[in-house]
Scaffold this motif. Sequence first.
Motif, mmCIF file in Angstrom:
data_model
loop_
_atom_site.group_PDB
_atom_site.id
_atom_site.type_symbol
_atom_site.label_atom_id
_atom_site.label_comp_id
_atom_site.label_asym_id
_atom_site.label_seq_id
_atom_site.Cartn_x
_atom_site.Cartn_y
_atom_site.Cartn_z
ATOM 1 N N PHE A 1 4.288 -15.846 -5.117
ATOM 2 C CA PHE A 1 3.716 -16.885 -4.255
ATOM 3 C C PHE A 1 4.565 -17.128 -3.007
ATOM 4 O O PHE A 1 4.452 -18.176 -2.372
ATOM 5 N N SER A 2 5.390 -16.165 -2.652
ATOM 6 C CA SER A 2 6.270 -16.292 -1.494
ATOM 7 C C SER A 2 5.488 -16.581 -0.213
ATOM 8 O O SER A 2 4.386 -16.071 -0.003
ATOM 9 N N ALA A 3 6.101 -17.377 0.658
ATOM 10 C CA ALA A 3 5.478 -17.740 1.937
ATOM 11 C C ALA A 3 5.495 -16.579 2.928
ATOM 12 O O ALA A 3 4.927 -16.661 4.005
ATOM 13 N N GLY A 4 6.159 -15.494 2.557
ATOM 14 C CA GLY A 4 6.163 -14.299 3.396
ATOM 15 C C GLY A 4 7.567 -13.791 3.575
ATOM 16 O O GLY A 4 8.456 -14.614 3.777
ATOM 17 N N PRO A 5 7.752 -12.459 3.486
ATOM 18 C CA PRO A 5 6.787 -11.448 3.084
ATOM 19 C C PRO A 5 6.140 -11.788 1.745
ATOM 20 O O PRO A 5 6.740 -12.459 0.913
ATOM 21 N N SER A 6 4.922 -11.291 1.572
ATOM 22 C CA SER A 6 4.115 -11.738 0.445
ATOM 23 C C SER A 6 3.262 -10.592 -0.102
ATOM 24 O O SER A 6 3.249 -9.506 0.457
ATOM 25 N N MET A 7 2.550 -10.915 -1.191
ATOM 26 C CA MET A 7 1.814 -9.869 -1.914
ATOM 27 C C MET A 7 0.849 -9.089 -1.024
ATOM 28 O O MET A 7 0.120 -9.665 -0.225
ATOM 29 N N LEU A 8 0.820 -7.793 -1.255
ATOM 30 C CA LEU A 8 -0.159 -6.937 -0.590
ATOM 31 C C LEU A 8 -1.184 -6.521 -1.641
ATOM 32 O O LEU A 8 -0.859 -6.446 -2.831
ATOM 33 N N PRO A 9 -2.416 -6.238 -1.225
ATOM 34 C CA PRO A 9 -3.414 -5.802 -2.202
ATOM 35 C C PRO A 9 -2.921 -4.540 -2.932
ATOM 36 O O PRO A 9 -2.444 -3.601 -2.296
ATOM 37 N N LEU A 10 -3.055 -4.536 -4.239
ATOM 38 C CA LEU A 10 -2.558 -3.417 -5.048
ATOM 39 C C LEU A 10 -3.169 -2.089 -4.588
ATOM 40 O O LEU A 10 -2.481 -1.070 -4.505
ATOM 41 N N GLU A 11 -4.450 -2.151 -4.263
ATOM 42 C CA GLU A 11 -5.175 -0.966 -3.794
ATOM 43 C C GLU A 11 -4.505 -0.364 -2.537
ATOM 44 O O GLU A 11 -4.427 0.855 -2.385
ATOM 45 N N LEU B 1 -1.276 -0.778 -1.654
ATOM 46 C CA LEU B 1 0.021 -0.214 -2.055
ATOM 47 C C LEU B 1 -0.169 1.148 -2.728
ATOM 48 O O LEU B 1 0.604 2.076 -2.491
ATOM 49 N N GLU B 2 -1.191 1.250 -3.546
ATOM 50 C CA GLU B 2 -1.430 2.519 -4.252
ATOM 51 C C GLU B 2 -1.793 3.634 -3.281
ATOM 52 O O GLU B 2 -1.354 4.773 -3.438
ATOM 53 N N LYS B 3 -2.572 3.306 -2.277
ATOM 54 C CA LYS B 3 -2.935 4.315 -1.269
ATOM 55 C C LYS B 3 -1.676 4.763 -0.511
ATOM 56 O O LYS B 3 -1.450 5.955 -0.304
ATOM 57 N N ALA B 4 -0.858 3.789 -0.114
ATOM 58 C CA ALA B 4 0.381 4.107 0.609
ATOM 59 C C ALA B 4 1.293 4.976 -0.263
ATOM 60 O O ALA B 4 1.922 5.926 0.218
ATOM 61 N N GLN B 5 1.357 4.642 -1.533
ATOM 62 C CA GLN B 5 2.205 5.414 -2.442
ATOM 63 C C GLN B 5 1.728 6.859 -2.545
ATOM 64 O O GLN B 5 2.515 7.792 -2.476
ATOM 65 N N LYS B 6 0.420 6.997 -2.665
ATOM 66 C CA LYS B 6 -0.163 8.323 -2.848
ATOM 67 C C LYS B 6 0.145 9.231 -1.657
ATOM 68 O O LYS B 6 0.470 10.407 -1.823
ATOM 69 N N GLU B 7 0.044 8.679 -0.457
ATOM 70 C CA GLU B 7 0.239 9.537 0.720
ATOM 71 C C GLU B 7 1.630 9.391 1.335
ATOM 72 O O GLU B 7 1.837 9.768 2.476
ATOM 73 N N LEU B 8 2.588 8.905 0.548
ATOM 74 C CA LEU B 8 3.908 8.617 1.141
ATOM 75 C C LEU B 8 4.666 9.884 1.556
ATOM 76 O O LEU B 8 5.470 9.860 2.497
ATOM 77 N N LEU B 9 4.458 10.985 0.873
ATOM 78 C CA LEU B 9 5.204 12.210 1.227
ATOM 79 C C LEU B 9 4.452 13.064 2.240
ATOM 80 O O LEU B 9 5.048 13.904 2.913
ATOM 81 N N ASN B 10 3.153 12.876 2.307
ATOM 82 C CA ASN B 10 2.341 13.774 3.120
ATOM 83 C C ASN B 10 1.071 13.032 3.501
ATOM 84 O O ASN B 10 0.135 12.938 2.718
ATOM 85 N N PRO C 1 -4.085 -11.988 -5.983
ATOM 86 C CA PRO C 1 -5.319 -11.844 -6.772
ATOM 87 C C PRO C 1 -5.784 -13.208 -7.299
ATOM 88 O O PRO C 1 -4.970 -14.105 -7.522
ATOM 89 N N ASP C 2 -7.084 -13.332 -7.531
ATOM 90 C CA ASP C 2 -7.631 -14.571 -8.110
ATOM 91 C C ASP C 2 -6.942 -14.893 -9.435
ATOM 92 O O ASP C 2 -6.721 -16.061 -9.763
#
Lengths: 362, 362
Positions: A7-17, A19-28, A342-343
Amino acid sequence: MDRVYNFSAGPSMLPLEVLEKAQKELLNYNGCGSSVLEMSHRSKPFEAIVNNAEATLRRIMHIPDEYAVLFLQGGASLQFSMVPMNLTAQGATTAYAVTGQFAKKAWEEGARWGNAVAVTNGKIDNFAAIPAVTPELIPQDAAYLHITGNNTVYGTAYNTLPDTGSVPLVADWSSAILGKVIDVKKHALIYAGAQKNMGPAGLTVVILRKELLERTLDPIVPTMLQYAIHADKGSMYNTPPCFSIYMAGLVFEWVEKNGGVEAMEQRNAARAAALYKALESCDHFRPLAAKKDRSIMNVTFTLDTPEMTAEFLAMAQGRGLTSLKGYRTVGGCRASLYNGMPDEGVAALIDCICAFEIGKRT
Amino acid sequence: MDRVYNFSAGPSMLPLEVLEKAQKELLNYNGCGSSVLEMSHRSKPFEAIVNNAEATLRRIMHIPDEYAVLFLQGGASLQFSMVPMNLTAQGATTAYAVTGQFAKKAWEEGARWGNAVAVTNGKIDNFAAIPAVTPELIPQDAAYLHITGNNTVYGTAYNTLPDTGSVPLVADWSSAILGKVIDVKKHALIYAGAQKNMGPAGLTVVILRKELLERTLDPIVPTMLQYAIHADKGSMYNTPPCFSIYMAGLVFEWVEKNGGVEAMEQRNAARAAALYKALESCDHFRPLAAKKDRSIMNVTFTLDTPEMTAEFLAMAQGRGLTSLKGYRTVGGCRASLYNGMPDEGVAALIDCICAFEIGKRT
């Protein structure tokens, strides 16, 4: 530990989806053979990233063509200086509505450059409410009125924009941009740090009327602090914060896919209302902000005593609900409910509040 | 496409091992339940990240205790203004050795604030060499002499530091920091953008003598541009570029694990020498920088004609050797061999040069 509800005022949660996309394409990235973390900002793939990010932001915020969109560094704190340096001559009159911690900092930086007049100062109420601004309060020769649209520290917000008469409105929307609908056309300039609703820290978005780029600036203004240079170079005067722009672009797409800013506001308003309702139905909890000025992004509240607050924070932490402690000068608790929350996180917080309250009653 | 060998002058290749570690912990850092992309900069895990990054950098660069280390935003371009604003009064005399594109920009920004004197100007040779600086050339009342340690655009470098007499030395080491040994003690202040040898774009490292933090500044200097504020707040006056600091920390650890900056320099010098040797042994290739001033980080060269250069660049691109095009105002080719470039990439470039040369001979 699994992922927590932060619940941080910022930096704060990013949508998991996202983060997962960023993770997937992090090397290429996109099969181009490089990570976004290491690609030249002058390369074709990065050019597409920045152009798409701007185009998506323009769509979801309905930014008219007569406004420029800049991707900068330095956060809202650097905008506190860039705004007066770009919009006024040294010594000129500007107006500030001082409604919180960061509004005060903006005013103080404004005063380094010009005659920065505080037209309201909410300090007397410990910033629990937003004092009304009327055209009569604003000096007629002010180059602009500066407001902090959402006060992260105190959990207050302008739920309607002030009437500034003919004075241009400049707003720091760091903690509400993309979280609620902002009518760009009513502003001369909007700025926002990315690290709440837009992406990771290190990126600042500035949206301003293009006509403001035509002013001749005081030669003492550093090139890096000139909006016109960044606008002219498409935010590439120097190396931009590439990865933060990429991440923000992914968030913009996620917002669009999920119904746009209108849908975000609806969802955020509903869950903030549920949280305020839970707090009000408890004997040991109390919201801090004046009802009419409550923020839907940052919900500030306190318990009967500092000891009870500490007890509640420990219980929440044990349930994976983190960073709920209020700002150091305010105390109590603060739940920041940005788009990335998330809700289920809000529901878990309400559960925790009820469980704590019941524990105290029995 | 597999990962390419990206010879970009920056942002540039990061060690694969570092990218893989970042990828692995992108959703959940060290079991804390959050990504570094979304954690509060006031949280315990991030505090550890920034403290470790500074401690590692101090070890690998042998930074004495009497120097402060700052993690800032805005790149070298913002330092061009912060240096004079923090080190001098308005109108004071400063000295600049103008040895390239960015040195010239530093000088021009210096001239917005004070009496910035160009003590050398390499423009007459199209910046192919570093003109000698002697104490006699430097105004005795100059607050500092500013140099650009490594000129990315022209592929030149100070292979020995200039003798400045009693005038403090300020250096932009953006494109050589961690790539070669820099004697911190000989400088009053060093700054560097991260996006070459240290990490992704969006982070600037400043290393300066602590005594420089004690000056009373002109009240017009924005708070965000004051070194003393950032030093006092441990680089957390406002939200720092968290993820870029984290990535740089991983790179610092990687450098340390691989023998430190001394080992990096040895490796970089050897492979730059191999590349220069290959270029010199060819009829159709020609290095651009004067031999004594050659950079080991950026190797600039050209071919007989612009057409032949284009042909070579296309051949290299086909072999997965990317971003070899020279800076737009210089033309030709530029191979940036930062720490993140694998030895195999340099070998592949030399192979490509030889194959092209042989193709032209037969």
